[in-house]
Design an enzyme around this catalytic site. Structure first.
Site, PDB file in Angstrom:
ATOM      1  CG  ASP A  78      25.588 -32.136  25.182  1.00  0.00           C
ATOM      2  OD1 ASP A  78      26.537 -32.922  25.376  1.00  0.00           O
ATOM      3  OD2 ASP A  78      24.654 -31.983  25.992  1.00  0.00           O
ATOM      4  CD  GLU A 145      27.619 -34.125  30.734  1.00  0.00           C
ATOM      5  OE1 GLU A 145      27.979 -34.378  31.901  1.00  0.00           O
ATOM      6  OE2 GLU A 145      27.334 -32.957  30.348  1.00  0.00           O
ATOM      7  CD  GLU A 146      26.474 -29.822  30.050  1.00  0.00           C
ATOM      8  OE1 GLU A 146      25.886 -29.962  31.143  1.00  0.00           O
ATOM      9  OE2 GLU A 146      27.664 -29.477  29.968  1.00  0.00           O
ATOM     10  CG  ASP A 169      32.485 -33.125  31.448  1.00  0.00           C
ATOM     11  OD1 ASP A 169      32.559 -31.896  31.255  1.00  0.00           O
ATOM     12  OD2 ASP A 169      31.408 -33.731  31.590  1.00  0.00           O
TER      13      ASP A 169
END
Length: 479
Positions: A78, A145-146, A169
């Site tokens: 995402d 994740e965000e 990341d």
């Protein structure tokens, strides 16, 4: 026509561009997850996909690497979807408009999603590359994740054998991240009542702020539009009787909001406007370096609802004026590292309630709990409520790390200098995965990404090239 087809490494940029054509904001990851599964099916790779759209892709070891420990490559599917003012793109349905300028790739009018599309692109390129010798490759691509690492929380790691993980990341080439903060999301709610009030209806707006990632850039002193709106409303209420109709700002918990607005009913609109002008001058002085494009406007408007009554207005303005926000403490052990912070990322008004969503971060659990308690105490006094979700653990530094030693050796040879090894205040999924995979040895790296989580985001082409060469060499030596 492909925009990146002339760039090297071709496979990395090909997969990145394909991914950018698929809308993949948080909670909108089914299509991009299916794309990853299709990639695996076409190549006969072992693959797993769960209800959260997490994907695990596995490729067995190359000849001669059968006895080597597996290596995990990890990133998330995402992205944060932010748009520049005036951009009409529907990011839930339309792909990104990529462009290249000099050494940088960016998306016209929107975030690029290099965080973390480049991890996905490199992982798929590694799986596809038959010329690359490697141990068993286990690729973990998570979702949401965000917005709290929900995908990693739900991930079933039973197919995973490896205990060496290369997280892709990070956003600064040459930096090995080896520890990160834990965090939590706080959803605060205030019930409001409404009543008739005669006065001038004004729309006041704070905009043009720089914004940024609420972990990686919280220490830079950038203004939070929601907090400035609280100060603005407080100043206006000191000059004339005021009733709040609505207050809204920000789109993501983990992004410093760049704009916020309120609709108010003012007994004396002229005095309210004069107060807003004075505060505009104050804000522009205070944030002249971090937010040089900051503006404040107050214009006549129409109200969709009756104004809030006096008590509801006072309580809402108090929340915005008094809630903790920004850096709370700095680490006493690591110079320059933010230890504890929070960010009022989303402010929304409905007819019967105002909600405020915070992203809390800390590398010290007791300080994270302290902030949760402060919010709970404040909301209780204001007659509201708070709930917490998305709890994720911090990632503790590992003094003995064979993976870090190997990566440092390769880095010295390729770059001719030492890498920077550091802890960060932003959250990474390494902590959650370390809890699921006992004994996990992990390091996070990535190419240079600038202004992530903003429409100004861009990614360095040459940095991607160097980091890809570095990843390949690390895999080659993982024997």
């Amino acid at each position: 026509m492909a925009v990146l087809d002339q760039l090297e490494p071709k496979n990395v940029f090909r997969f990145f561009e394909q991914m950018c054509a698929i809308p993949h904001g948080s909670y909108n990851t089914k299509a991009v997850s299916d794309w990853c599964v299709a990639f695996a099916k076409e190549r006969g790779l072992e693959h797993y996909q769960d209800e959260m759209n997490n994907v695990i892709l596995i490729k067995e070891a190359s000849a001669g690497y059968e006895e080597a420990q597996p290596v995990i490559l990890q990133g998330h599917l995402d992205m944060v979807c932010e748009k520049a003012p005036g951009c009409e793109k529907n990011m839930a349905r339309e792909g990104l408009d990529l462009a290249v300028e000099g050494d940088y790739i960016y998306a016209e009018g929107t975030t690029l999603g290099g965080d973390d599309g480049i991890a996905v692109a490199m992982a798929l390129a590694a799986l596809e590359d038959e010329s690359l010798p490697h141990p068993r490759l286990e690729v973990i691509l998570t979702t949401e994740e965000e917005v709290g690492m929900d995908g990693a929380m739900a991930l079933d790691v039973s197919p995973i054998r490896g205990r060496k993980l290369l997280n892709l990341d990070s956003e600064a080439e040459g930096v090995f991240t080896v520890s990160c903060a834990g965090g939590s999301m706080a959803a605060c709610g205030l019930p409001v009542a409404r009543a008739p009030f005669g006065g001038d209806i004004l729309r006041v707006r704070v905009e043009g702020l720089t914004g940024g990632h609420s972990g990686a850039e919280i220490h830079k002193g950038r203004a939070n539009a929601n907090m400035l709106l609280g100060r603005l409303l407080r100043a206006m209420a000191a000059e004339t009787e005021l009733r709040l109709v609505s207050a809204d700002g920000g789109l993501k918990d983990n992004a410093i909001p760049v704009a916020a607005e309120a609709v108010v009913a003012a007994a004396d609109g002229r005095k309210a406007k004069a107060a807003s002008e004075r505060m505009a001058a104050c804000f522009q002085t205070e944030y002249r370096r971090s937010d040089p494009m900051l503006t404040v406007t107050a214009e006549e408007a129409a109200a969709a609802w009756l104004p809030m009554d006096a008590s509801s207005t006072e309580r809402t303005v108090c929340l915005l004026a008094c809630a903790p926000n920004g850096v709370q403490t700095m680490s006493q052990d690591i110079h320059g590292l933010v230890q504890t912070s929070l960010n009022l990322g989303i402010l929304k008004t409905e007819e019967n309630a105002v909600t405020a969503s915070f992203c809390i971060r800390s590398s010290v659990d007791s300080e994270k709990e302290m902030l949760k308690d402060r919010l709970a105490c404040l909301l209780a006094q204001l007659g509201g409520r708070v709930s917490f979700s998305g709890e994720y653990p911090g990632w503790a530094y590992r003094p003995d790390s064979p993976l870090r030693e190997l990566m440092t050796e390769v880095y010295r040879e390729q770059y001719g200098r030492e890498p920077k090894v550091e802890a960060i205040h932003a959250g990474l999924e390494c902590g959650l995965l370390a809890g699921k995979l006992p004994g996990l040895d992990c390091v996070s790296i990535g190419p240079d990404l600038l202004e992530i989580h903003t429409p100004r985001e861009k990614m360095s082409i040459s940095s991607v090239q160097r980091v890809w060469a570095f990843v390949r060499e690390v895999l080659k030596r993982s024997k």
